[in-house]
Design a protein around this motif. Structure first.
Motif, PDB file in Angstrom:
ATOM      1  N   THR A   1       6.005   1.602   9.091  1.00  0.00           N
ATOM      2  CA  THR A   1       4.637   1.208   9.463  1.00  0.00           C
ATOM      3  C   THR A   1       4.207   1.887  10.760  1.00  0.00           C
ATOM      4  O   THR A   1       3.173   2.578  10.813  1.00  0.00           O
ATOM      5  CB  THR A   1       4.552  -0.328   9.617  1.00  0.00           C
ATOM      6  N   PHE A   2       5.008   1.712  11.813  1.00  0.00           N
ATOM      7  CA  PHE A   2       4.613   2.246  13.124  1.00  0.00           C
ATOM      8  C   PHE A   2       4.725   3.768  13.175  1.00  0.00           C
ATOM      9  O   PHE A   2       3.949   4.426  13.874  1.00  0.00           O
ATOM     10  CB  PHE A   2       5.436   1.588  14.233  1.00  0.00           C
ATOM     11  N   PHE A   3       5.677   4.336  12.421  1.00  0.00           N
ATOM     12  CA  PHE A   3       5.819   5.793  12.413  1.00  0.00           C
ATOM     13  C   PHE A   3       4.551   6.460  11.895  1.00  0.00           C
ATOM     14  O   PHE A   3       4.005   7.367  12.528  1.00  0.00           O
ATOM     15  CB  PHE A   3       7.010   6.212  11.549  1.00  0.00           C
ATOM     16  N   PHE A   4       4.065   6.007  10.730  1.00  0.00           N
ATOM     17  CA  PHE A   4       2.907   6.666  10.126  1.00  0.00           C
ATOM     18  C   PHE A   4       1.605   6.342  10.851  1.00  0.00           C
ATOM     19  O   PHE A   4       0.684   7.166  10.878  1.00  0.00           O
ATOM     20  CB  PHE A   4       2.822   6.328   8.638  1.00  0.00           C
TER      21      PHE A   4
ATOM     22  N   ILE B   1       0.512  -6.845   9.996  1.00  0.00           N
ATOM     23  CA  ILE B   1      -0.207  -7.647   8.985  1.00  0.00           C
ATOM     24  C   ILE B   1      -0.985  -6.727   8.041  1.00  0.00           C
ATOM     25  O   ILE B   1      -0.955  -6.908   6.810  1.00  0.00           O
ATOM     26  CB  ILE B   1      -1.155  -8.662   9.668  1.00  0.00           C
ATOM     27  N   LEU B   2      -1.672  -5.730   8.606  1.00  0.00           N
ATOM     28  CA  LEU B   2      -2.421  -4.779   7.777  1.00  0.00           C
ATOM     29  C   LEU B   2      -1.484  -3.977   6.865  1.00  0.00           C
ATOM     30  O   LEU B   2      -1.803  -3.722   5.699  1.00  0.00           O
ATOM     31  CB  LEU B   2      -3.216  -3.815   8.670  1.00  0.00           C
ATOM     32  N   SER B   3      -0.314  -3.595   7.395  1.00  0.00           N
ATOM     33  CA  SER B   3       0.661  -2.849   6.599  1.00  0.00           C
ATOM     34  C   SER B   3       1.134  -3.667   5.396  1.00  0.00           C
ATOM     35  O   SER B   3       1.284  -3.144   4.290  1.00  0.00           O
ATOM     36  CB  SER B   3       1.854  -2.455   7.469  1.00  0.00           C
ATOM     37  N   PHE B   4       1.369  -4.966   5.630  1.00  0.00           N
ATOM     38  CA  PHE B   4       1.776  -5.858   4.539  1.00  0.00           C
ATOM     39  C   PHE B   4       0.660  -5.936   3.490  1.00  0.00           C
ATOM     40  O   PHE B   4       0.914  -5.901   2.278  1.00  0.00           O
ATOM     41  CB  PHE B   4       2.070  -7.252   5.096  1.00  0.00           C
TER      42      PHE B   4
END
Length: 450
Positions: free
Chosen positions: A292-295, A18-21
């Motif tokens: 998203t999860f990589f960074f 959600i934060l990434s979006f």
């Protein structure tokens, strides 16, 4: 408190997505790369974990897998957007040349800098460390250039994609040099590349012809599984596996070119178009999640204290100066004076980190500070952010000027129209008066007396 229980992990992962979006929305309005916000989120979570958990889990394995899948999705996403037309041959060749010259030149200068300033760094190891730092990050560039003109946006998509592929091939070519028994030289590398291209074309044709006949609705993740399988098998046989992904994306995005004449009769056009559009959506969504999860995980693994080392700052700044100096010379040679903001759009990111973790143990140098990696990634991203914000303001002022010119022209046209209408009314009034005089005369009435 159990931070890594099943439900907690689901809650934490959902909040991160959600934060990434939300970061993407902020990025579009401010031109700040969402990647920087994701890394910052990871750093914050690192301190939160340090406070709440007694021990931090090892994320390196997850980082490597996410990096590989993310790399495949990003290259596939870029390939699906590349249209191969006659009028685009020159821009494609130009972008490829710029990517290759920039990659090799930047790696060479960065290797010289590290060989000079880092103790125990041999020139062979320096080339291996320098190559990841010389590769453009399509993971950052492609989402960031959407607001640029079509011509500049296409250039950045082509350039970053070619830089990714060429950089990875160059990295594994250099690794082959560490093992003389497996090193086949330039000739062996060229044969390897040719074999990869042939396999990629055959596999692409076979996948398209087979998958257009599959009636099941759940076939797109099957298609992605096949591509991942081909990539992994290719790696096992030391092939340039990323070429397979790139060529498949190009074939399905340009079926008219790859299925000319009678070959087109083997295609079911509606199904191919449906597969293309659905694959495009799934690739975009998957790339977003993986990126998203990589960074965020990369942020979790960062050792911030390494950034405050004088030697780290010196080496990193010298490498960054060389990156932009080389880029300035190359872009001026190919484009003349129109090199803004392209000059400063040269961030390092996902592939830089992925290849850094892939450096073999026999080539690793204990005196190399990982802070150099972080410094260059953050530094080049911030410079790109500044350039994009400046370009956004320039475009905004240009649009304001255009709006003012249009408004002034409209006012001028309105005034001219009003004047013409006034003249028409005056001109129509004269014949009316003349007709009145003539009518009076014909009736025997003297107009003057009247």
């Amino acid at each position: 408190m159990e931070i890594f229980s099943s439900y907690n992990i689901i809650i934490e992962a959902s909040i991160i997505v959600i934060l990434s979006f939300w970061f993407n929305g902020i990025s579009k309005k401010t031109n700040i790369p969402s990647v920087l916000m994701l890394i910052a989120l990871g750093i914050i979570l690192q301190y939160v974990l340090g406070y709440l958990a007694s021990s931090k889990p090892d994320f390196e394995g997850a980082l490597e897998i996410l990096g590989i899948v993310g790399l495949i999705m990003i290259v596939l996403e870029a390939a699906l957007e590349l249209e191969l037309k006659k009028e685009k041959i020159i821009p494609i060749i130009k972008a490829m040349a710029i990517a290759l010259i920039g990659l090799v030149s930047s790696a060479w200068v960065a290797a010289l800098i590290m060989h000079q300033f880092i103790p125990d760094m041999t020139m062979q190891s320096a080339w291996l460390y320098a190559t990841p730092l010389s590769i453009l990050s399509s993971a950052i560039i492609i989402p960031s250039v959407s607001e640029l003109s079509e011509k500049k946006k296409e250039f950045h998509i082509y350039e970053s994609t070619f830089s990714d592929i060429a950089g990875i091939m160059m990295f594994y070519f250099l690794i082959g040099g560490l093992k003389p028994s497996e090193d086949n030289g330039v000739a062996g590398f060229s044969i390897n590349l040719l074999i990869t291209i042939v396999i990629a074309l055959v596999a692409s044709y076979a996948i398209i012809l087979v998958f257009q006949r599959i009636k099941s609705q759940a076939k797109l993740f099957l298609l992605i599984a096949v591509l991942l399988l081909l990539y992994a098998i290719g790696k096992k046989f030391h092939l340039s596996s990323l070429i397979i992904i790139l060529i498949f994306g190009l074939v399905i995005a340009n079926v008219k070119l790859f299925f000319p004449g009678k070959l087109a009769t083997f295609l079911e056009k509606e199904k191919i178009n449906q597969i293309y559009h659905e694959l495009h959506i799934i690739t975009l969504e998957t790339a977003f999640i993986v990126r998203t999860f990589f960074f965020v995980i990369f942020g979790l693994t960062i050792v911030l204290s390494s950034l405050f080392s004088l030697s780290v700052a010196l080496v990193s700044i010298l490498i960054m100066i060389s990156i932009y100096a080389i880029r300035f010379v190359v872009l001026r040679a190919f484009f003349g004076g129109d090199i803004m903001p392209q000059l400063f759009i040269a961030p390092r990111g996902l592939i830089t980190v992925l290849l850094f973790y892939a450096i073999p143990k026999e080539a690793q140098v204990a005196t190399f500070e990982s802070g150099i990696l972080l410094f260059v990634i953050i530094g080049t991203s911030l410079i790109m952010t500044w350039a994009m914000i400046k370009e956004g303001k320039k475009m905004g002022s240009l649009l304001d000027e255009i709006d003012q010119e249009v408004l002034a022209r409209n006012k001028s046209e309105d005034a001219l129209w009003a004047k013409n209408e006034s003249l028409k009314i005056q001109e129509s009034a004269v014949p009316l008066k003349e007709r009145s005089i003539n009518q009076s005369a014909s009736d025997g009435i003297d107009p003057e007396k009247e």
